[in-house]
Design a protein around this motif. Structure first.
Motif, PDB file in Angstrom:
ATOM      1  N   UNK A 183      90.159  56.029  10.830  1.00  0.00           N
ATOM      2  CA  UNK A 183      89.019  56.820  11.288  1.00  0.00           C
ATOM      3  C   UNK A 183      88.997  58.223  10.725  1.00  0.00           C
ATOM      4  N   UNK A 184      89.592  58.420   9.547  1.00  0.00           N
ATOM      5  CA  UNK A 184      89.605  59.727   8.895  1.00  0.00           C
ATOM      6  C   UNK A 184      88.437  59.831   7.925  1.00  0.00           C
ATOM      7  N   UNK A 185      87.903  61.034   7.761  1.00  0.00           N
ATOM      8  CA  UNK A 185      86.723  61.234   6.931  1.00  0.00           C
ATOM      9  C   UNK A 185      87.121  61.887   5.609  1.00  0.00           C
ATOM     10  N   UNK A 186      86.891  61.186   4.509  1.00  0.00           N
ATOM     11  CA  UNK A 186      87.138  61.760   3.184  1.00  0.00           C
ATOM     12  C   UNK A 186      85.916  62.572   2.788  1.00  0.00           C
ATOM     13  N   UNK A 187      86.098  63.871   2.664  1.00  0.00           N
ATOM     14  CA  UNK A 187      84.984  64.760   2.341  1.00  0.00           C
ATOM     15  C   UNK A 187      84.847  64.977   0.845  1.00  0.00           C
ATOM     16  N   UNK A 188      85.979  65.021   0.131  1.00  0.00           N
ATOM     17  CA  UNK A 188      85.948  65.286  -1.308  1.00  0.00           C
ATOM     18  C   UNK A 188      87.015  64.450  -1.993  1.00  0.00           C
ATOM     19  N   UNK A 189      86.681  63.969  -3.185  1.00  0.00           N
ATOM     20  CA  UNK A 189      87.578  63.097  -3.939  1.00  0.00           C
ATOM     21  C   UNK A 189      87.470  63.483  -5.407  1.00  0.00           C
ATOM     22  N   UNK A 190      88.586  63.898  -5.998  1.00  0.00           N
ATOM     23  CA  UNK A 190      88.596  64.367  -7.374  1.00  0.00           C
ATOM     24  C   UNK A 190      89.610  63.575  -8.198  1.00  0.00           C
ATOM     25  N   UNK A 191      89.347  63.475  -9.490  1.00  0.00           N
ATOM     26  CA  UNK A 191      90.304  62.914 -10.425  1.00  0.00           C
ATOM     27  C   UNK A 191      90.743  64.000 -11.387  1.00  0.00           C
ATOM     28  N   UNK A 192      91.979  63.894 -11.873  1.00  0.00           N
ATOM     29  CA  UNK A 192      92.482  64.861 -12.816  1.00  0.00           C
ATOM     30  C   UNK A 192      93.634  64.298 -13.619  1.00  0.00           C
ATOM     31  N   UNK A 193      94.143  65.095 -14.538  1.00  0.00           N
ATOM     32  CA  UNK A 193      95.283  64.722 -15.362  1.00  0.00           C
ATOM     33  C   UNK A 193      96.304  65.839 -15.285  1.00  0.00           C
ATOM     34  N   UNK A 194      97.493  65.523 -14.762  1.00  0.00           N
ATOM     35  CA  UNK A 194      98.497  66.576 -14.583  1.00  0.00           C
ATOM     36  C   UNK A 194      99.923  66.054 -14.719  1.00  0.00           C
TER      37      UNK A 194
END
Length: 243
Positions: A183-194
């Motif tokens: 029941x958690x809300x994902x507000x933002x989702x990003x991809x990256x390379x690190x």
């Protein structure tokens, strides 16, 4: 689940911005913050924000050594994260940077961190994606070989090598499923390379290896991204399915 903002890569210091917004929501009171995976680093810009910061991590020699140089923690715990002294609804923010891919019983550890969040609190996650070419190579290599390669491929001063466990939750599909079930809300989702090897002395060789894995997998294991960054909120609704 709320509408998710998908960006191709992390733009700016998203976590610091969200913490400042939360402080405004809380009318400027002190924020209690948990840094999960504090031995590896994962510092956040908290200037002009009154905080009490607690750090937890596994009790490994390389992490103990790194912690000696951290003066930004008000309290710390090293040991089995399933037994960490985390009381329910104690923290406004839990920041877990590159922790989930290197611990066992990952969902249980996540459950304890979510349980320690107050309603409306933020779970800020950065993790290596097991469903990427880099993550595949990291978890496929034997421990002894990773230890041999680390000083040759990782940038100088990088803490490691750390365990490469990569349970199913250490992927975009896995973490999204976890949040849905809790029941958690994902507000933002990003991809990256690190990935460290992609920034080290032999970065070109590491990129060639990742591209080869991506090609052999039919791009099911992409070489263009290896990091997932998530801003997750614990709902205020007391009738939501919460830990």
């Amino acid at each position: 689940m709320s509408e998710v903002r998908w960006w191709p890569a992390t733009q700016g210091d998203v976590f610091s911005l969200r913490i400042r917004e939360l402080r405004t929501e809380q009318l400027g009171r002190r924020l209690d913050i948990l840094i999960a995976g504090c031995g590896r680093g994962g510092r956040i810009d908290l200037e002009r924000v009154e905080t009490r910061v607690t750090g937890i991590d596994e009790d490994l020699p390389v992490l103990r050594a790194a912690l000696e140089h951290r003066a930004d923690l008000d309290a710390r715990f090293l040991g089995d994260l399933r037994d960490a002294p985390l009381l329910p609804r104690t923290f406004d923010v839990v920041h877990a940077a590159f922790l989930l891919e290197r611990v066992r019983h990952t969902e249980l550890v996540l459950d304890r961190m979510v349980n320690a969040l107050r309603p409306g609190g933020l779970l800020l996650i950065r993790m290596r994606d097991r469903a990427s070419a880099y993550g595949f190579c990291d978890r496929l290599l034997p421990g002894w070989f990773r230890r041999l390669l680390w000083p040759r491929f990782a940038p100088e001063g990088t803490v490691g090598p750390l365990p490469a466990i990569y349970e199913q939750v250490a992927s975009r599909e896995g973490i999204h499923s976890y949040c849905l079930m809790r029941g958690l809300m994902i507000a933002e989702d990003y991809s990256g390379t690190s990935g460290p090897a992609l920034r080290g002395p032999h970065a070109r060789l590491a990129r060639v290896a990742c591209k080869a894995v991506a090609r052999l997998s039919g791009d099911r294991l992409p070489a263009t991204r290896d990091e997932i960054t998530l801003v997750i909120r614990k709902p205020q609704n007391h009738f939501a399915r919460l830990i």
